[in-house]
Design a protein around this motif. Structure first.
Motif, PDB file in Angstrom:
ATOM      1  N   LYS A  37       0.842  -1.188   0.000  1.00  0.00           N
ATOM      2  CA  LYS A  37       0.000   0.000   0.000  1.00  0.00           C
ATOM      3  C   LYS A  37       0.881   1.243   0.000  1.00  0.00           C
ATOM      4  O   LYS A  37       1.863   1.322   0.727  1.00  0.00           O
ATOM      5  N   ALA A  38       0.499   2.205  -0.792  1.00  0.00           N
ATOM      6  CA  ALA A  38       1.205   3.481  -0.850  1.00  0.00           C
ATOM      7  C   ALA A  38       0.557   4.451   0.128  1.00  0.00           C
ATOM      8  O   ALA A  38      -0.660   4.435   0.333  1.00  0.00           O
ATOM      9  N   PHE A  39       1.384   5.291   0.754  1.00  0.00           N
ATOM     10  CA  PHE A  39       0.859   6.343   1.609  1.00  0.00           C
ATOM     11  C   PHE A  39       1.889   7.463   1.705  1.00  0.00           C
ATOM     12  O   PHE A  39       3.079   7.259   1.490  1.00  0.00           O
ATOM     13  N   ALA A  40       1.399   8.652   2.034  1.00  0.00           N
ATOM     14  CA  ALA A  40       2.292   9.802   2.179  1.00  0.00           C
ATOM     15  C   ALA A  40       2.957   9.745   3.552  1.00  0.00           C
ATOM     16  O   ALA A  40       2.325   9.421   4.556  1.00  0.00           O
ATOM     17  N   LEU A  41       4.225  10.051   3.590  1.00  0.00           N
ATOM     18  CA  LEU A  41       4.979  10.066   4.842  1.00  0.00           C
ATOM     19  C   LEU A  41       5.643  11.425   4.963  1.00  0.00           C
ATOM     20  O   LEU A  41       6.407  11.829   4.085  1.00  0.00           O
ATOM     21  N   ARG A  42       5.350  12.135   6.032  1.00  0.00           N
ATOM     22  CA  ARG A  42       5.953  13.443   6.236  1.00  0.00           C
ATOM     23  C   ARG A  42       7.092  13.310   7.236  1.00  0.00           C
ATOM     24  O   ARG A  42       6.879  12.897   8.379  1.00  0.00           O
ATOM     25  N   VAL A  43       8.289  13.616   6.795  1.00  0.00           N
ATOM     26  CA  VAL A  43       9.472  13.582   7.662  1.00  0.00           C
ATOM     27  C   VAL A  43      10.301  14.831   7.390  1.00  0.00           C
ATOM     28  O   VAL A  43      10.198  15.450   6.333  1.00  0.00           O
ATOM     29  N   SER A  44      11.129  15.167   8.348  1.00  0.00           N
ATOM     30  CA  SER A  44      11.972  16.351   8.187  1.00  0.00           C
ATOM     31  C   SER A  44      13.021  16.099   7.102  1.00  0.00           C
ATOM     32  O   SER A  44      13.386  14.954   6.833  1.00  0.00           O
ATOM     33  N   PRO A  45      13.503  17.165   6.503  1.00  0.00           N
ATOM     34  CA  PRO A  45      14.555  17.011   5.488  1.00  0.00           C
ATOM     35  C   PRO A  45      15.813  16.327   6.047  1.00  0.00           C
ATOM     36  O   PRO A  45      16.460  15.561   5.340  1.00  0.00           O
ATOM     37  N   GLN A  46      16.119  16.577   7.309  1.00  0.00           N
ATOM     38  CA  GLN A  46      17.300  15.955   7.919  1.00  0.00           C
ATOM     39  C   GLN A  46      17.145  14.446   8.019  1.00  0.00           C
ATOM     40  O   GLN A  46      18.082  13.696   7.733  1.00  0.00           O
ATOM     41  N   VAL A  47      15.954  13.996   8.409  1.00  0.00           N
ATOM     42  CA  VAL A  47      15.701  12.556   8.504  1.00  0.00           C
ATOM     43  C   VAL A  47      15.728  11.940   7.115  1.00  0.00           C
ATOM     44  O   VAL A  47      16.324  10.878   6.906  1.00  0.00           O
ATOM     45  N   MET A  48      15.125  12.606   6.156  1.00  0.00           N
ATOM     46  CA  MET A  48      15.102  12.086   4.789  1.00  0.00           C
ATOM     47  C   MET A  48      16.515  11.976   4.220  1.00  0.00           C
ATOM     48  O   MET A  48      16.862  10.963   3.605  1.00  0.00           O
ATOM     49  N   ASP A  49      17.339  12.991   4.451  1.00  0.00           N
ATOM     50  CA  ASP A  49      18.718  12.952   3.976  1.00  0.00           C
ATOM     51  C   ASP A  49      19.506  11.818   4.631  1.00  0.00           C
ATOM     52  O   ASP A  49      20.255  11.103   3.959  1.00  0.00           O
ATOM     53  N   ALA A  50      19.320  11.643   5.936  1.00  0.00           N
ATOM     54  CA  ALA A  50      20.026  10.568   6.647  1.00  0.00           C
ATOM     55  C   ALA A  50      19.581   9.201   6.142  1.00  0.00           C
ATOM     56  O   ALA A  50      20.399   8.300   5.946  1.00  0.00           O
ATOM     57  N   MET A  51      18.267   9.032   5.918  1.00  0.00           N
ATOM     58  CA  MET A  51      17.761   7.756   5.399  1.00  0.00           C
ATOM     59  C   MET A  51      18.293   7.497   3.997  1.00  0.00           C
ATOM     60  O   MET A  51      18.622   6.357   3.658  1.00  0.00           O
ATOM     61  N   GLN A  52      18.376   8.535   3.176  1.00  0.00           N
ATOM     62  CA  GLN A  52      18.883   8.360   1.821  1.00  0.00           C
ATOM     63  C   GLN A  52      20.351   7.948   1.837  1.00  0.00           C
ATOM     64  O   GLN A  52      20.762   7.051   1.092  1.00  0.00           O
ATOM     65  N   ARG A  53      21.150   8.559   2.716  1.00  0.00           N
ATOM     66  CA  ARG A  53      22.567   8.170   2.822  1.00  0.00           C
ATOM     67  C   ARG A  53      22.692   6.721   3.281  1.00  0.00           C
ATOM     68  O   ARG A  53      23.513   5.957   2.775  1.00  0.00           O
ATOM     69  N   TRP A  54      21.867   6.332   4.256  1.00  0.00           N
ATOM     70  CA  TRP A  54      21.887   4.959   4.764  1.00  0.00           C
ATOM     71  C   TRP A  54      21.481   3.991   3.659  1.00  0.00           C
ATOM     72  O   TRP A  54      22.100   2.939   3.479  1.00  0.00           O
ATOM     73  N   ALA A  55      20.443   4.338   2.921  1.00  0.00           N
ATOM     74  CA  ALA A  55      19.999   3.494   1.802  1.00  0.00           C
ATOM     75  C   ALA A  55      21.110   3.353   0.768  1.00  0.00           C
ATOM     76  O   ALA A  55      21.364   2.251   0.263  1.00  0.00           O
ATOM     77  N   ASP A  56      21.775   4.461   0.448  1.00  0.00           N
ATOM     78  CA  ASP A  56      22.881   4.413  -0.508  1.00  0.00           C
ATOM     79  C   ASP A  56      23.997   3.500  -0.014  1.00  0.00           C
ATOM     80  O   ASP A  56      24.544   2.704  -0.774  1.00  0.00           O
TER      81      ASP A  56
END
Length: 69
Positions: free
Chosen positions: A5-24
């Protein structure tokens, strides 16, 4: 297999950046990394009995964890 299921997730830019680095670092997509972190948290919190970690590896809460008592 159940569909996702798709849904919108609102997170701070800092959390999103950290998650993206971890994913990378883990060679995952951002979506797959978020799902991985959520699944791992559910297992550690005892909220699920079985979680499919990979296609062939199903991990039980009773297996592969150190005794914390």
């Amino acid at each position: 297999m159940a569909s996702k299921k798709a849904f919108a997730l609102r997170v701070s830019p800092q959390v999103m950046d950290a998650m993206q680095r971890w994913a990378d670092d883990d060679l995952r997509s951002l979506n797959a990394q978020i799902e991985y972190v959520l699944r791992d948290a559910l297992v550690k919190a005892g909220r699920v009995k079985l979680v499919q970690r990979t296609v062939t590896d199903i991990v039980s809460l009773d297996e592969g964890q150190e005794d914390t008592e």
